[in-house]
Design an enzyme around this catalytic site. Sequence first.
Site, mmCIF file in Angstrom:
data_model
loop_
_atom_site.group_PDB
_atom_site.id
_atom_site.type_symbol
_atom_site.label_atom_id
_atom_site.label_comp_id
_atom_site.label_asym_id
_atom_site.label_seq_id
_atom_site.Cartn_x
_atom_site.Cartn_y
_atom_site.Cartn_z
ATOM 1 N N ASN A 6 1.093 -1.148 -0.104
ATOM 2 C CA ASN A 6 0.079 -0.158 0.156
ATOM 3 C C ASN A 6 0.738 1.532 -0.027
ATOM 4 O OD1 ASN A 6 -1.368 2.263 1.190
ATOM 5 N ND2 ASN A 6 -3.014 0.867 1.620
ATOM 6 N N ASP A 8 -0.089 4.435 -0.167
ATOM 7 C CA ASP A 8 -0.841 5.814 0.374
ATOM 8 C C ASP A 8 -0.026 6.752 0.896
ATOM 9 O OD1 ASP A 8 -3.223 4.574 -0.329
ATOM 10 O OD2 ASP A 8 -4.004 4.160 1.453
ATOM 11 N N HIS A 9 0.845 6.234 1.683
ATOM 12 C CA HIS A 9 1.857 7.407 2.358
ATOM 13 C C HIS A 9 3.071 7.885 1.762
ATOM 14 C CE1 HIS A 9 -0.918 6.851 5.775
ATOM 15 N NE2 HIS A 9 -0.678 5.675 5.647
ATOM 16 N N ARG A 17 3.027 18.832 1.535
ATOM 17 C CA ARG A 17 3.555 20.164 0.735
ATOM 18 C C ARG A 17 2.502 20.510 -0.749
ATOM 19 N NH1 ARG A 17 8.577 22.382 2.155
ATOM 20 N NH2 ARG A 17 8.529 22.182 4.559
ATOM 21 N N HIS A 42 -5.597 3.662 -1.731
ATOM 22 C CA HIS A 42 -6.984 4.042 -1.082
ATOM 23 C C HIS A 42 -7.513 5.377 -1.488
ATOM 24 C CE1 HIS A 42 -9.752 4.525 2.528
ATOM 25 N NE2 HIS A 42 -10.464 4.654 1.739
ATOM 26 N N ARG A 44 -9.450 8.180 -1.096
ATOM 27 C CA ARG A 44 -10.441 8.640 -0.354
ATOM 28 C C ARG A 44 -11.322 9.653 -0.703
ATOM 29 N NH1 ARG A 44 -8.819 6.865 5.415
ATOM 30 N NH2 ARG A 44 -10.591 8.110 5.926
ATOM 31 N N ARG A 48 -7.223 12.924 0.395
ATOM 32 C CA ARG A 48 -5.985 13.548 1.346
ATOM 33 C C ARG A 48 -4.594 12.981 1.066
ATOM 34 N NH1 ARG A 48 -7.418 10.119 6.920
ATOM 35 N NH2 ARG A 48 -9.136 11.430 7.023
ATOM 36 N N HIS A 49 -4.598 11.812 0.240
ATOM 37 C CA HIS A 49 -3.225 11.357 0.023
ATOM 38 C C HIS A 49 -3.413 10.837 -1.560
ATOM 39 C CE1 HIS A 49 -5.222 7.674 1.142
ATOM 40 N NE2 HIS A 49 -4.639 7.644 2.575
ATOM 41 N N GLU A 69 -8.860 0.548 -2.937
ATOM 42 C CA GLU A 69 -9.406 0.548 -1.805
ATOM 43 C C GLU A 69 -10.481 1.587 -2.030
ATOM 44 O OE1 GLU A 69 -7.132 0.998 1.861
ATOM 45 O OE2 GLU A 69 -6.393 -0.993 1.334
ATOM 46 N N THR A 100 -8.201 3.830 8.567
ATOM 47 C CA THR A 100 -9.360 3.120 8.458
ATOM 48 C C THR A 100 -9.312 2.357 9.871
ATOM 49 O OG1 THR A 100 -8.765 2.397 6.488
ATOM 50 C CG2 THR A 100 -10.595 1.483 7.218
ATOM 51 N N GLU A 152 -11.055 -9.161 3.473
ATOM 52 C CA GLU A 152 -9.769 -8.757 3.967
ATOM 53 C C GLU A 152 -9.923 -8.421 5.358
ATOM 54 O OE1 GLU A 152 -7.502 -5.431 2.150
ATOM 55 O OE2 GLU A 152 -6.606 -5.140 4.219
ATOM 56 N N HIS A 191 -3.646 -4.400 7.876
ATOM 57 C CA HIS A 191 -3.759 -3.156 8.666
ATOM 58 C C HIS A 191 -2.871 -3.092 9.804
ATOM 59 C CE1 HIS A 191 -5.369 0.642 10.377
ATOM 60 N NE2 HIS A 191 -5.755 0.894 9.227
ATOM 61 N N GLY A 213 1.496 -1.272 4.479
ATOM 62 C CA GLY A 213 1.573 0.067 3.960
ATOM 63 C C GLY A 213 2.575 0.736 4.893
HETATM 64 N N1 PXP Z 1 -6.076 -2.741 4.467
HETATM 65 C C1 PXP Z 1 -6.589 -1.825 4.506
HETATM 66 C C2 PXP Z 1 -8.263 -1.938 4.015
HETATM 67 C C3 PXP Z 1 -6.449 -0.402 4.710
HETATM 68 O O1 PXP Z 1 -7.302 0.282 4.649
HETATM 69 C C4 PXP Z 1 -5.085 -0.038 5.075
HETATM 70 C C5 PXP Z 1 -4.753 1.331 5.474
HETATM 71 O O2 PXP Z 1 -4.942 2.058 4.342
HETATM 72 C C6 PXP Z 1 -4.185 -1.363 4.815
HETATM 73 C C7 PXP Z 1 -4.779 -2.465 4.760
HETATM 74 C C8 PXP Z 1 -2.680 -1.089 5.227
HETATM 75 O O3 PXP Z 1 -2.519 -0.681 6.555
HETATM 76 P P1 PXP Z 1 -1.192 -0.260 7.254
HETATM 77 O O4 PXP Z 1 -0.748 0.975 6.411
HETATM 78 O O5 PXP Z 1 -1.213 -0.028 8.452
HETATM 79 O O6 PXP Z 1 -0.202 -1.265 6.637
#
Ligand code: PXP
Length: 243
Positions: A6, A8-9, A17, A42, A44, A48-49, A69, A100, A152, A191, A213
């Site tokens: 993942n 996202d970050h 920024r 994801h 959203r 936001r990301h 997602e 989440t 999941e 997660h 992620g």
């Molecule tokens: N699975 C789902 C459904 C999520 O929403 C997330 C976080 O976006 C993850 C997995 C990954 O979680 P983490 O970033 O804590 O590894």
Amino acid sequence: MRFYVNIDHIATVRQARMTDEPDPVRAAVLAELGGADGITVHLREDRRHILDRDVHLLMETVRTNVNLELAATSEILALACEWRPMQATLVPEKREEVTTEGGLALTEAAHLESTGKALDQLVSSGIRASLFIDPDEASIQAAADIGADAVELHTGEYANATTATRAEEISRLRRASALAKELGISVHAGHGLTYENVSPIASIPEIEELNIGHSIVARSVFTGLERAVRDMAKIIRQARLKA
Ligand code: PXP
């Protein structure tokens, strides 16, 4: 076992920024070089990301698979059906949450109905649909009732468990995985998984996909992303040998 990263970050840092770096599209290339079997993002509602532009470009460039997602809102569902990722995972979304916070509330009739409709919409667009749920019997049964291909299992409570509650959280995930499999549903998990806590989850035999992620992106600041992904892939592989 499929290992989805993942990213996202990566986008979270960019959006801090509101600029154009680091680019999640480049991150996906490095994650794949490090051994990821797929890329999870994801989109959203509040953007936001991850942005629409990211998903659009990832659909063009990812050489493995994209797992999108999303919350079951008409706007994001329509985008998913247009982009047609290999897989979509329906998740609950609250504006004020940091991440989440739990699985879909499938035991509430109204939620079950709206989730079922979203699921049908995704499937009829040729997308494999998964539902992010808590590892409990009622949620798994509800997912089966609306015909989910996959669930999941939310591993957040396991990740936050204390020494006293950890073994019970692992048993809960084991029981949930076995039940889902018995009902013909593919089992994914994710997660809060980290380099330190992933092994007991990766060694549950019914789990066929992990989504990870934050821990990987955090480590990548020091090691680079490709190496961070490779290190996690190795731990998962080793744990799997014990499954
Ligand atoms: N699975 C789902 C459904 C999520 O929403 C997330 C976080 O976006 C993850 C997995 C990954 O979680 P983490 O970033 O804590 O590894």
